[in-house]
Design a protein around this motif. Structure first.
Motif, PDB file in Angstrom:
ATOM      1  N   LEU A 191      -4.496  16.152   4.871  1.00  0.00           N
ATOM      2  CA  LEU A 191      -5.372  15.642   3.821  1.00  0.00           C
ATOM      3  C   LEU A 191      -5.010  16.239   2.468  1.00  0.00           C
ATOM      4  CD1 LEU A 191      -7.816  14.033   2.862  1.00  0.00           C
ATOM      5  CD2 LEU A 191      -9.268  15.971   3.534  1.00  0.00           C
ATOM      6  N   ASN A 192      -4.737  17.541   2.442  1.00  0.00           N
ATOM      7  CA  ASN A 192      -4.374  18.187   1.178  1.00  0.00           C
ATOM      8  C   ASN A 192      -3.102  17.577   0.598  1.00  0.00           C
ATOM      9  OD1 ASN A 192      -6.575  19.896   1.315  1.00  0.00           O
ATOM     10  ND2 ASN A 192      -5.436  21.574   2.272  1.00  0.00           N
ATOM     11  N   ARG A 193      -2.110  17.319   1.447  1.00  0.00           N
ATOM     12  CA  ARG A 193      -0.862  16.714   0.973  1.00  0.00           C
ATOM     13  C   ARG A 193      -1.115  15.310   0.423  1.00  0.00           C
ATOM     14  NH1 ARG A 193       3.878  18.155   3.570  1.00  0.00           N
ATOM     15  NH2 ARG A 193       4.857  16.612   2.185  1.00  0.00           N
ATOM     16  N   ALA A 194      -1.953  14.545   1.115  1.00  0.00           N
ATOM     17  CA  ALA A 194      -2.252  13.180   0.673  1.00  0.00           C
ATOM     18  C   ALA A 194      -2.953  13.182  -0.680  1.00  0.00           C
ATOM     19  CB  ALA A 194      -3.105  12.471   1.714  1.00  0.00           C
ATOM     20  N   VAL A 195      -3.943  14.062  -0.843  1.00  0.00           N
ATOM     21  CA  VAL A 195      -4.699  14.106  -2.099  1.00  0.00           C
ATOM     22  C   VAL A 195      -3.849  14.664  -3.230  1.00  0.00           C
ATOM     23  CG1 VAL A 195      -6.715  15.127  -3.235  1.00  0.00           C
ATOM     24  CG2 VAL A 195      -6.922  14.223  -0.913  1.00  0.00           C
ATOM     25  N   GLU A 196      -2.993  15.628  -2.918  1.00  0.00           N
ATOM     26  CA  GLU A 196      -2.090  16.164  -3.940  1.00  0.00           C
ATOM     27  C   GLU A 196      -1.184  15.074  -4.501  1.00  0.00           C
ATOM     28  OE1 GLU A 196       0.042  19.342  -2.128  1.00  0.00           O
ATOM     29  OE2 GLU A 196      -1.690  20.700  -2.096  1.00  0.00           O
ATOM     30  N   ARG A 197      -0.700  14.197  -3.639  1.00  0.00           N
ATOM     31  CA  ARG A 197       0.215  13.160  -4.124  1.00  0.00           C
ATOM     32  C   ARG A 197      -0.531  11.993  -4.768  1.00  0.00           C
ATOM     33  NH1 ARG A 197       5.267   9.918  -1.340  1.00  0.00           N
ATOM     34  NH2 ARG A 197       6.273  11.945  -1.609  1.00  0.00           N
ATOM     35  N   ASP A 218       0.828  -1.202   0.000  1.00  0.00           N
ATOM     36  CA  ASP A 218       0.000   0.000   0.000  1.00  0.00           C
ATOM     37  C   ASP A 218       0.865   1.255   0.000  1.00  0.00           C
ATOM     38  OD1 ASP A 218      -2.524  -1.299   0.063  1.00  0.00           O
ATOM     39  OD2 ASP A 218      -2.270  -1.699   2.193  1.00  0.00           O
ATOM     40  N   ARG A 219       0.293   2.336  -0.503  1.00  0.00           N
ATOM     41  CA  ARG A 219       0.967   3.637  -0.510  1.00  0.00           C
ATOM     42  C   ARG A 219       0.570   4.390   0.756  1.00  0.00           C
ATOM     43  NH1 ARG A 219      -1.518   5.269  -6.066  1.00  0.00           N
ATOM     44  NH2 ARG A 219      -3.086   3.827  -5.236  1.00  0.00           N
ATOM     45  N   LEU A 220       1.554   4.894   1.464  1.00  0.00           N
ATOM     46  CA  LEU A 220       1.322   5.373   2.823  1.00  0.00           C
ATOM     47  C   LEU A 220       1.514   6.869   2.970  1.00  0.00           C
ATOM     48  CD1 LEU A 220       3.163   2.602   4.879  1.00  0.00           C
ATOM     49  CD2 LEU A 220       0.821   2.601   4.000  1.00  0.00           C
ATOM     50  N   VAL A 221       0.703   7.429   3.873  1.00  0.00           N
ATOM     51  CA  VAL A 221       0.886   8.794   4.361  1.00  0.00           C
ATOM     52  C   VAL A 221       1.017   8.677   5.873  1.00  0.00           C
ATOM     53  CG1 VAL A 221      -0.053  11.117   4.477  1.00  0.00           C
ATOM     54  CG2 VAL A 221      -0.554   9.668   2.488  1.00  0.00           C
ATOM     55  N   ALA A 234      11.901   2.507   7.457  1.00  0.00           N
ATOM     56  CA  ALA A 234      11.658   1.080   7.683  1.00  0.00           C
ATOM     57  C   ALA A 234      10.591   0.544   6.729  1.00  0.00           C
ATOM     58  CB  ALA A 234      11.231   0.844   9.132  1.00  0.00           C
ATOM     59  N   CYS A 235       9.621   1.388   6.356  1.00  0.00           N
ATOM     60  CA  CYS A 235       8.549   0.955   5.453  1.00  0.00           C
ATOM     61  C   CYS A 235       9.041   0.820   4.016  1.00  0.00           C
ATOM     62  CB  CYS A 235       7.395   1.952   5.485  1.00  0.00           C
ATOM     63  SG  CYS A 235       6.415   1.936   7.016  1.00  0.00           S
ATOM     64  N   GLY A 236       9.921   1.733   3.583  1.00  0.00           N
ATOM     65  CA  GLY A 236      10.348   1.738   2.193  1.00  0.00           C
ATOM     66  C   GLY A 236       9.266   2.279   1.279  1.00  0.00           C
ATOM     67  N   ASN A 237       9.541   2.328  -0.013  1.00  0.00           N
ATOM     68  CA  ASN A 237       8.583   2.759  -1.040  1.00  0.00           C
ATOM     69  C   ASN A 237       8.167   4.213  -0.892  1.00  0.00           C
ATOM     70  OD1 ASN A 237       7.143   2.244  -3.407  1.00  0.00           O
ATOM     71  ND2 ASN A 237       5.251   1.795  -2.297  1.00  0.00           N
ATOM     72  N   ASP A 238       9.030   5.035  -0.266  1.00  0.00           N
ATOM     73  CA  ASP A 238       8.871   6.485  -0.219  1.00  0.00           C
ATOM     74  C   ASP A 238       7.513   6.951   0.306  1.00  0.00           C
ATOM     75  OD1 ASP A 238       9.643   9.136  -0.546  1.00  0.00           O
ATOM     76  OD2 ASP A 238       8.861   9.240  -2.604  1.00  0.00           O
ATOM     77  N   PRO A 239       7.159   6.626   1.563  1.00  0.00           N
ATOM     78  CA  PRO A 239       5.894   7.142   2.113  1.00  0.00           C
ATOM     79  C   PRO A 239       5.939   8.661   2.241  1.00  0.00           C
ATOM     80  CG  PRO A 239       6.808   5.378   3.483  1.00  0.00           C
ATOM     81  CD  PRO A 239       7.877   5.786   2.525  1.00  0.00           C
ATOM     82  N   LEU A 240       4.776   9.275   2.185  1.00  0.00           N
ATOM     83  CA  LEU A 240       4.663  10.705   2.438  1.00  0.00           C
ATOM     84  C   LEU A 240       4.647  10.919   3.945  1.00  0.00           C
ATOM     85  CD1 LEU A 240       4.140  13.607   1.446  1.00  0.00           C
ATOM     86  CD2 LEU A 240       1.688  13.052   1.436  1.00  0.00           C
ATOM     87  N   VAL A 241       5.528  11.773   4.436  1.00  0.00           N
ATOM     88  CA  VAL A 241       5.643  12.048   5.866  1.00  0.00           C
ATOM     89  C   VAL A 241       5.150  13.459   6.138  1.00  0.00           C
ATOM     90  CG1 VAL A 241       7.241  12.334   7.796  1.00  0.00           C
ATOM     91  CG2 VAL A 241       7.549  10.437   6.187  1.00  0.00           C
TER      92      VAL A 241
END
Length: 312
Positions: free
Chosen positions: A68-74, A28-31, A46-53
């Motif tokens: 939320l805005n950052r998550a939807v933007e990405r 899954d893609r993570l925020v 530790a998660c890998g796959n470049d999560p949004l922090v």
């Protein structure tokens, strides 16, 4: 196995961290969100796959809007939102400073409401989504020395139950609540403390990974509520059906099982801001320790029952 967009508030440690790793393993893609940027960065690595922090304080609605805005933007949308952010304070109600009590309610109850409001706004707009709140066995029973936490968790359960009713008009939206029993996480050692001894989870103690696995399963097959813990139902039964016995037992059990013998001076812990956390703590019980607590409980229970029995 389809990849989902998952937002996790409270992702820096404990159940949130374990859930992030479990969702990442699934692809899954993570925020990832929490107050502590440094801990979040470690979890992301530790998660890998470049999560949004996105460092976020859930007591601030503006922070959640930005998250939320950052998550939807990405990613364009959000499929699952897991909220496990919480703080704790030990001590009697009279010993815990009012400002600590109030901020705990602001985080554990009002913060949960802030998360739900933000997530549901996005889910309504896109027509689907699953909100998972991490609650506690203590949303069903009461114990001494952590009254603010109990108050918040009872309120959170009532809130989520209402939200389940209010979202019945949207079949694509699911609101779920997970109620773990004792879990070995840093919340006990990082808590505010006015009880004189460092807190610990009373036995039996589950791992954060076990709770995280249930969270991931719930994201795929939503249910309104899930209880995770070997003795949860038994404790709830005693609380409901035998309140006099429960009330006699719960204080000595909390003193022996919920507080370690490690002394601590009064501290506000991480209630008002993030502090470095260490996974684990004085929560690992040997078989001998568990046996001693169970034996002590049995003796107290026996004495209590005898007092309650009618005398000739």
């Amino acid at each position: 196995m389809s990849s989902r967009v998952v937002v996790l508030t409270g992702a820096s440690s404990g159940i949130g961290r374990a859930a992030a790793l479990a969702f990442a393993a699934r692809g899954d893609r993570l925020v990832l969100a929490a107050r502590g940027a440094d801990d979040l960065t470690k979890v992301a690595a530790a998660c890998g796959n470049d999560p949004l922090v996105v460092p976020t304080d859930i007591t601030r609605r503006g922070d959640l809007d930005a998250l939320l805005n950052r998550a939807v933007e990405r990613y364009g949308h959000v499929d699952v939102w897991v909220d496990s952010a919480a703080v704790m304070a030990y001590g009697t109600f009279e010993d815990v400073p009012p400002e600590v009590f109030d901020h705990m309610i602001a985080t554990d109850l009002l913060g949960s409401a802030n998360v739900a409001r933000t997530a549901l706004r996005q889910f309504r707009a896109q027509g689907h989504g699953t909100l998972i709140g991490v609650s506690s066995l203590l949303s069903h029973v009461t114990v001494p020395y952590i009254s603010a936490y109990v108050t918040a968790k009872w309120g959170q359960r009532g809130l989520f139950r209402s939200l389940q009713q209010e979202t019945r008009d949207a079949p694509g939206i699911h609101v779920c609540l997970v109620a773990p029993g004792s879990v070995d996480t840093p919340i006990y050692t990082s808590a505010a403390n006015y009880a004189g001894f460092v807190g610990r989870p009373p036995p039996p103690v589950d791992s954060a990974e076990r709770i995280a696995a249930r969270v991931v399963r719930l994201a795929g097959k939503p249910r309104p509520s899930v209880s995770v813990g070997a003795t949860n139902r038994l404790i709830e039964l005693g609380f409901t059906l035998l309140p006099p016995v429960y009330d006699v037992l719960v204080t000595p059990l909390m003193r022996r099982g919920g507080l370690s013998r490690q002394a601590i001076d009064g501290t506000d812990g991480n209630v008002f801001g993030p502090r470095p956390r260490v996974e684990g703590g004085p929560g690992r019980w040997s078989r001998a320790q568990v046996g001693a607590v169970v034996a002590g409980a049995a003796l107290v229970a026996g004495a209590s029952v005898r007092r309650l029995l009618p005398r000739n």
